[in-house]
Design an enzyme around this catalytic site. Structure first.
Site, short mmCIF file in Angstrom:
data_model
loop_
_atom_site.label_atom_id
_atom_site.label_comp_id
_atom_site.label_asym_id
_atom_site.label_seq_id
_atom_site.Cartn_x
_atom_site.Cartn_y
_atom_site.Cartn_z
N TYR A 53 -24.26 12.12 7.99
CA TYR A 53 -24.07 10.65 8.03
C TYR A 53 -24.93 10.18 7.05
O TYR A 53 -24.51 8.91 6.45
CB TYR A 53 -23.98 10.10 9.29
N ASN A 89 -11.32 3.24 8.56
CA ASN A 89 -12.63 3.66 7.73
C ASN A 89 -13.96 3.14 8.12
O ASN A 89 -14.06 2.26 8.93
CB ASN A 89 -12.18 3.02 6.28
N HIS A 113 -12.75 3.25 14.25
CA HIS A 113 -13.31 4.45 14.36
C HIS A 113 -14.84 4.37 14.06
O HIS A 113 -15.66 5.41 13.87
CB HIS A 113 -12.80 5.59 13.12
N SER A 181 -2.83 9.23 6.38
CA SER A 181 -1.99 10.45 6.21
C SER A 181 -0.93 10.46 7.66
O SER A 181 -0.14 11.32 7.72
CB SER A 181 -2.66 11.81 6.10
N ASN A 205 1.42 4.10 0.36
CA ASN A 205 0.66 5.51 0.18
C ASN A 205 0.66 5.99 -0.95
O ASN A 205 1.78 5.79 -1.85
CB ASN A 205 0.94 6.02 1.42
N LEU A 206 -0.26 6.90 -1.44
CA LEU A 206 -0.21 7.73 -2.75
C LEU A 206 0.99 8.29 -2.59
O LEU A 206 1.66 8.51 -3.50
CB LEU A 206 -1.31 8.59 -2.70
N GLU A 207 1.54 9.10 -1.48
CA GLU A 207 2.49 9.91 -1.65
C GLU A 207 3.10 9.67 0.18
O GLU A 207 2.42 9.20 0.96
CB GLU A 207 2.35 11.56 -1.69
N ALA A 223 -3.44 2.93 -4.50
CA ALA A 223 -3.47 1.62 -3.64
C ALA A 223 -3.89 0.54 -4.69
O ALA A 223 -3.43 -0.77 -4.61
CB ALA A 223 -4.70 1.60 -2.59
#
Ligand code: APR
Length: 236
Positions: A53, A89, A113, A181, A205-207, A223
């Site tokens: 971290y 994130n 998170h 995802s 989303n990218l995909e 994005a």
């Protein structure tokens, strides 16, 4: 008034140089997630976990909010209704973007998170800012037997703010998922709560993500291209 909930994942920070989690090699900065992101890992090898971290915290100093973070800050400044931004994130890129463009009163940002730039005391749970490194045996200022650990939700721990998030999803009219995802729960289930509430659901989303078929609308691409365009249409 349109109540808006937006969920973001690591994909929104990818173009700022912050690595996503499930890249092809399945490793996370060269580690298996189980070796660095669980309470057992911290008990077994605190030096490895703190160092992992510490490295990510130092990396953050080189990263900056991108056009997608800034587009959401513009949206938060101009959105007339309630706008809850939930991020998975732990980077502070959303925080910095909203500091640059102050949001309207109906806006709230929640880190479900945890946050890389915060630590908490293992004895009292007290959260403190943590801009720098933590040692393997960092004594907590709050309790003689406490230690300071990253204020990160590890696998097997409860994400933060879930009741607040679920209440907002039950009342939302528009739910947008950006750069995730759809693999990790409970965030992966938010779209179904929104659908159940009768909200319009959009994926940027990218995909296609794992849950793409659950969304009313999907736009695929980076994005920094897809999010500003979406925000522009939303504010028009
Ligand atoms: N623009 C938009 N989307 C992108 C971009 C980009 N430039 N680059 C990658 N993506 C997408 C990927 O296609 C993928 O669907 O972002 C998503 C990232 O997925 P993950 O790596 O699984 O990250 P995320 O969904 O945020 O993981 C959720 O898992 O490990 C835990 O706690 C960790 O918060 C994390 C959670």
């Amino acid at each position: 008034m349109t109540n808006l909930v937006i969920l973001t994942g690591s994909g929104i920070s990818a173009e700022s140089g912050v690595p996503t989690f499930r890249a092809d090699d399945g490793l996370w900065l060269g580690h298996r997630v189980e070796d660095v992101a669980t309470p057992e890992a911290f008990a077994r090898d605190p030096a490895l976990v703190q160092d992992f971290y510490n490295r990510r915290r130092r990396q953050l100093a080189e990263a900056h909010p991108n056009a997608a973070h800034r587009a959401l800050a513009d949206l938060a400044a101009r959105w007339p209704g309630d706008f809850l931004l939930v991020t998975q994130n732990v980077d502070d890129l959303h925080d910095r973007a909203h500091a640059e463009t102050p949001p309207a009163p109906g806006f709230e940002l929640l880190h479900m998170h945890g946050e890389l730039l915060k630590a908490h005391c293992t004895a009292t749970g007290r959260v403190t800012d943590c801009p720098g490194d933590l040692g393997p045996d960092e004594v907590s200022p709050h309790h003689p037997r406490g230690r300071l650990r990253p204020h990160i939700v590890w696998f097997g721990e409860m994400p933060h703010h879930l009741d607040r998030i679920e209440r907002a999803l039950a009342a939302c009219d528009l739910f947008v998922s950006i750069g995730t995802s759809g693999v990790v729960w409970p965030a992966a289930g938010f779209v179904e709560l929104a659908n159940h509430a009768g909200a319009r659901t959009v994926e940027l989303n990218l995909e296609p993500s794992l849950g793409s078929r659950l969304f009313d609308e999907t736009h695929h691409g980076p994005a920094t291209e897809v999010v500003p365009g979406f925000v522009e249409r939303l504010l028009a």
